[in-house]
Design an enzyme around this catalytic site. Structure first.
Site: not given
Ligand code: GAR
Length: 209
Positions: A22, A73, A99, A117
């Site tokens: 992304n 944190k 996180r 998400h």
């Molecule tokens: C993506 O599918 C994103 O939607 C998800 O992690 C992946 C990251 O992929 N995010 C979550 O699950 C957040 N709760 P990427 O590093 O290739 O973008």
């Protein structure tokens, strides 16, 4: 002139923990001006995140900020806030950042943090959203881009896209289908944000034409 083409007041800070597809997709959208802005900094909490090298290949500044380097944190997050401010980020994009951010962080960038998400929120928040959807037996899944509030995946929804689930879908195949939608809607949401077309009204995000 590139300074005319790109509005460099629109600085994106991206937070990642892993692969970074992304992130790369957002960087590319800025490079081809589909987003009127630039990625000013990529911050990873994970030194092994593949996304760091990808950002560097695009000449985007990167910084590793590990939770374990800080005793609390609060200190960890203040370091992230400091780095985002140093790079004048006026939009923070979470892209696979695994996180939960504290209310202090959220308030530091009020209404300026967006997350992607891999589910049709409010269904299946949290971890392993695609597996949650398969295990539940839903027939439709998808991706959601939303503003980040103080809950977990609860903020006002900007854009969603759906995919259909086939009987033979696995977690991997479903994740791939959803990822393709993620790559469509995340840059689109950022473009709308910088064009001033998103207005948060309570739980709703109004998108002006
Ligand atoms: C993506 O599918 C994103 O939607 C998800 O992690 C992946 C990251 O992929 N995010 C979550 O699950 C957040 N709760 P990427 O590093 O290739 O973008």
């Amino acid at each position: 002139m590139s300074s005319m083409k790109n509005n460099y007041a629109n600085n994106i800070g991206i937070l990642i923990s892993g692969r970074g597809t992304n992130m790369e997709n957002i960087i590319k959208a800025c490079e081809k001006d589909s987003i009127p802005g630039k990625v000013a900094i990529v911050i990873s909490d994970n030194p092994s995140a593949a996304g760091i090298e990808i950002a560097q290949l695009h000449a985007v500044p990167t910084k590793i900020i590990e939770r374990k380097s800080f005793s609390s944190k609060e200190e960890f997050e203040s370091e992230i806030i400091k780095c985002l401010n140093e790079h004048q980020a006026n939009l923070v994009c979470l892209a696979g950042f695994m996180r939960i951010l504290s209310p202090v962080f959220i308030r530091a960038f009020s209404s300026k943090i967006i997350n992607i998400h891999p589910a049709l929120l409010p269904s299946f928040p949290g971890l392993h959203a695609q597996k949650q959807a398969l295990d539940y037996g839903v027939k439709i899944a998808g991706a959601t881009v939303h503003f980040v509030d103080e809950g977990v995946d609860t903020g006002p929804i900007i854009i969603q896209q759906i995919v259909t689930i086939d009987e033979n879908d696995t977690e991997e195949s479903l994740s791939q289908k959803i990822l393709e939608k993620e790559h469509q809607i995340y840059p689109e949401a950022i473009r709308l944000f910088f064009e001033g077309k998103l207005a948060i009204e309570g739980r709703k995000v109004k998108i002006s034409k």
